[in-house]
Design an enzyme around this catalytic site. Structure first.
Site, PDB file in Angstrom:
ATOM      1  N   TYR A 117      37.142 -45.117  40.980  1.00 22.92           N
ATOM      2  CA  TYR A 117      38.265 -45.596  40.159  1.00 22.92           C
ATOM      3  C   TYR A 117      38.998 -44.399  39.574  1.00 22.92           C
ATOM      4  CZ  TYR A 117      38.646 -50.627  39.680  1.00 22.92           C
ATOM      5  OH  TYR A 117      38.935 -51.939  39.898  1.00 22.92           O
ATOM      6  N   GLU A 124      42.328 -44.638  37.614  1.00 23.69           N
ATOM      7  CA  GLU A 124      43.553 -44.994  36.893  1.00 23.69           C
ATOM      8  C   GLU A 124      44.135 -43.774  36.202  1.00 23.69           C
ATOM      9  OE1 GLU A 124      40.916 -47.057  36.775  1.00 23.69           O
ATOM     10  OE2 GLU A 124      41.547 -49.127  36.384  1.00 23.69           O
ATOM     11  N   ASP A 177      65.553 -47.573  50.707  1.00 20.10           N
ATOM     12  CA  ASP A 177      64.240 -48.013  51.176  1.00 20.10           C
ATOM     13  C   ASP A 177      64.160 -47.568  52.631  1.00 20.10           C
ATOM     14  OD1 ASP A 177      62.121 -49.265  52.335  1.00 20.10           O
ATOM     15  OD2 ASP A 177      62.496 -51.233  51.440  1.00 20.10           O
ATOM     16  N   THR A 204      57.227 -47.184  52.967  1.00 20.05           N
ATOM     17  CA  THR A 204      55.833 -47.338  53.358  1.00 20.05           C
ATOM     18  C   THR A 204      55.429 -46.019  54.012  1.00 20.05           C
ATOM     19  OG1 THR A 204      56.577 -48.290  55.446  1.00 20.05           O
ATOM     20  CG2 THR A 204      55.871 -49.833  53.741  1.00 20.05           C
ATOM     21  N   LYS A 252      54.596 -46.476  59.038  1.00 19.05           N
ATOM     22  CA  LYS A 252      55.448 -46.818  60.189  1.00 19.05           C
ATOM     23  C   LYS A 252      55.731 -45.522  60.962  1.00 19.05           C
ATOM     24  CE  LYS A 252      57.323 -51.001  58.057  1.00 19.05           C
ATOM     25  NZ  LYS A 252      57.249 -51.029  56.585  1.00 19.05           N
ATOM     26  N   ARG A 311      48.226 -47.364  55.856  1.00 18.76           N
ATOM     27  CA  ARG A 311      48.992 -48.477  55.305  1.00 18.76           C
ATOM     28  C   ARG A 311      49.140 -48.254  53.801  1.00 18.76           C
ATOM     29  NH1 ARG A 311      50.633 -52.878  57.929  1.00 18.76           N
ATOM     30  NH2 ARG A 311      50.106 -51.875  59.877  1.00 18.76           N
TER      31      ARG A 311
HETATM   32  N1  DSN Z   1      56.786 -56.026  58.145  1.00 15.79           N
HETATM   33  C1  DSN Z   1      57.662 -54.886  58.234  1.00 15.79           C
HETATM   34  C2  DSN Z   1      58.423 -54.832  59.506  1.00 15.79           C
HETATM   35  O1  DSN Z   1      57.859 -55.209  60.517  1.00 15.79           O
HETATM   36  O2  DSN Z   1      59.566 -54.405  59.526  1.00 15.79           O
HETATM   37  C3  DSN Z   1      58.597 -54.787  57.093  1.00 15.79           C
HETATM   38  O3  DSN Z   1      57.939 -54.936  55.912  1.00 15.79           O
END
Ligand code: DSN
Length: 421
Positions: free
Chosen positions: A54, A56, A201, A228, A231, A237
């Site tokens: 943990y 925090e 974003d 994120t 990707k 993730r």
């Molecule tokens: N689920 C993602 C995508 O496939 O674009 C976006 O959050």
């Protein structure tokens, strides 16, 4: 590579499902535009004992003892993210992209404030104000769209008109299904006129920006970037918030913890640090450029064969096929057909879609994962050929099974990182 012996002994059901997933990933072609394969080093962090801790708070300011190693990994993740994106501040704790966006909204807005984001049907994201999200009970969302769906050009004149009328507090760039570049400088100029924050974003294109294959919104004066990390950036993730100015970053920190989340998922923070270290290497820039080269090549292959792409091409890693115009088939049917030959992609709305969201006209596909496996232009043509053959022979079960075998044989030449051959 891990042997998974302990898991095999402890839980055969989960072990068997994991082995099945490994085979699926190895024998199939991953064209989902938001997916990728992480390196063995990133995978090792994700399965590490940092899970047990943990933490925090933030490095040097925690609410629990025993932080000498968690502080090292979180600080490295922060420092590397700042270099990678030329940011003044980085918060690497958001558990995913949606919490990163929530942290950003709650840090910058009061209930009732207005946000201007891209319409979902033109490529935007659920967290940019779709009515099904709880966010729309708290904030007002207004939209911008493409002016011309043949080119993908955004209607910046309309954006300015709506911004002057609605006075949004945030103008939000970013998308999950838009194949073109945005004009960040134009958006920033409109935001300055109405006194709005500029937020990008960049979840889908973070790796392309980190790899210097696409423009960084901070270079045009944007205030905040959310993303994120799993990707195109090819990390674990998770999510992240970056700000250009340190002062704004402090607001984000307060909102992420204690405002919104509890303890950070420290094994993921460690994995983020490793992924960012990988993205800082020169070879990541080669990777990022190849993602786009592959996408453009595949797009051209399709267009040369009368396949209709939304905006007639791509500038990034993804493309949208209008399946109704191309083959008189709905997107869902095409998704299922390609599943049968081991090629995975997703059905997707296209701009001004006449069909409903659960049964839309398009499919979305992208090249980040196949580029990680080492595929290049020649392989884009092979894959395009597999997909068009499947369309042509869709009523012939034997031909579809034979194509599936061909796809499996083809995949053997391109190992998946983190999975033993
Ligand atoms: N689920 C993602 C995508 O496939 O674009 C976006 O959050």
């Amino acid at each position: 590579m891990p042997t998974y012996d302990a898991l095999k002994t402890a839980d055969a059901d989960i072990y068997n499902a994991l082995m099945g997933e490994m085979t699926r990933q190895t024998e199939g072609v991953e064209l989902i535009a938001s997916e990728n394969y992480v390196s063995p080093a990133v995978l090792e962090c994700m399965g590490s004992v940092f899970n047990n801790k943990y933490s925090e708070g933030y490095p040097g300011k925690r609410y629990y003892g025993g932080q000498e190693y968690t502080d090292i990994v979180e600080q490295l993740a922060i420092d590397r993210a700042k270099i990678l994106f030329n940011a003044g501040h980085a918060n690497v704790q958001p558990h995913a992209g949606a919490p990163a966006n929530m942290g950003m909204y709650f840090a910058l807005l009061e209930p009732g404030d207005t946000v201007m984001g891209m319409d979902l049907s033109h490529g935007g994201h659920l967290t940019h104000g779709h009515p099904v999200t709880y966010l729309t009970k708290i904030f007002k969302f207004v939209r911008y769209k493409m002016k011309d769906i043949e080119t993908g050009e955004i209607d910046y004149d309309e954006m300015r008109k709506v911004a002057l009328a609605e006075k949004p507090k945030i103008i939000l760039a970013g998308f999950s299904a838009y194949p073109r570049e945005l004009d960040y400088a134009k958006m920033k100029a409109i935001a300055d006129e109405v006194g709005a924050y500029t937020v990008a974003d960049m979840a889908h294109i973070a790796g392309l920006i980190a790899g210097k294959a696409l423009r960084n919104p901070f270079d045009d004066g944007f205030d905040v970037i959310t993303t994120t990390t799993h990707k195109t950036l090819r990390g674990p993730r998770g999510g992240m918030i970056l700000t250009r100015e340190e002062a704004l970053g402090k607001k984000m920190d307060k909102m992420v913890f204690p405002g919104l989340q509890g303890g950070p998922i420290m094994q993921m923070v460690a994995a983020k640090a490793v992924a960012f270290g990988e993205a800082l290497k020169p070879e990541f820039q080669v990777y990022a450029r190849q993602i786009i080269t592959n996408a453009k090549h595949l797009a051209q292959y399709f267009m040369d064969r009368n396949v209709k792409l939304v905006t007639n091409g791509t500038d990034n890693h993804l493309m949208l096929i209008d399946c109704v115009k191309s083959w008189n088939l709905p997107g869902g049917e095409v998704e299922k057909l390609f599943d049968r030959i081991g090629i995975t992609l997703n059905k997707n709305m296209i701009a001004n879609d006449a069909r409903p969201p659960m049964d839309p006209s398009g499919v979305r596909l992208g090249t980040p994962a196949i580029t990680t496996r080492g595929m290049k232009e020649a392989e884009m043509e092979t894959l395009g050929g597999f997909m068009l053959s499947a369309i042509e022979k869709r009523s012939d079960d034997a031909a579809i099974s034979a194509l599936h075998e061909e796809v499996k044989t083809f995949c053997k030449k391109f190992p998946v990182p983190g999975i033993a051959k």
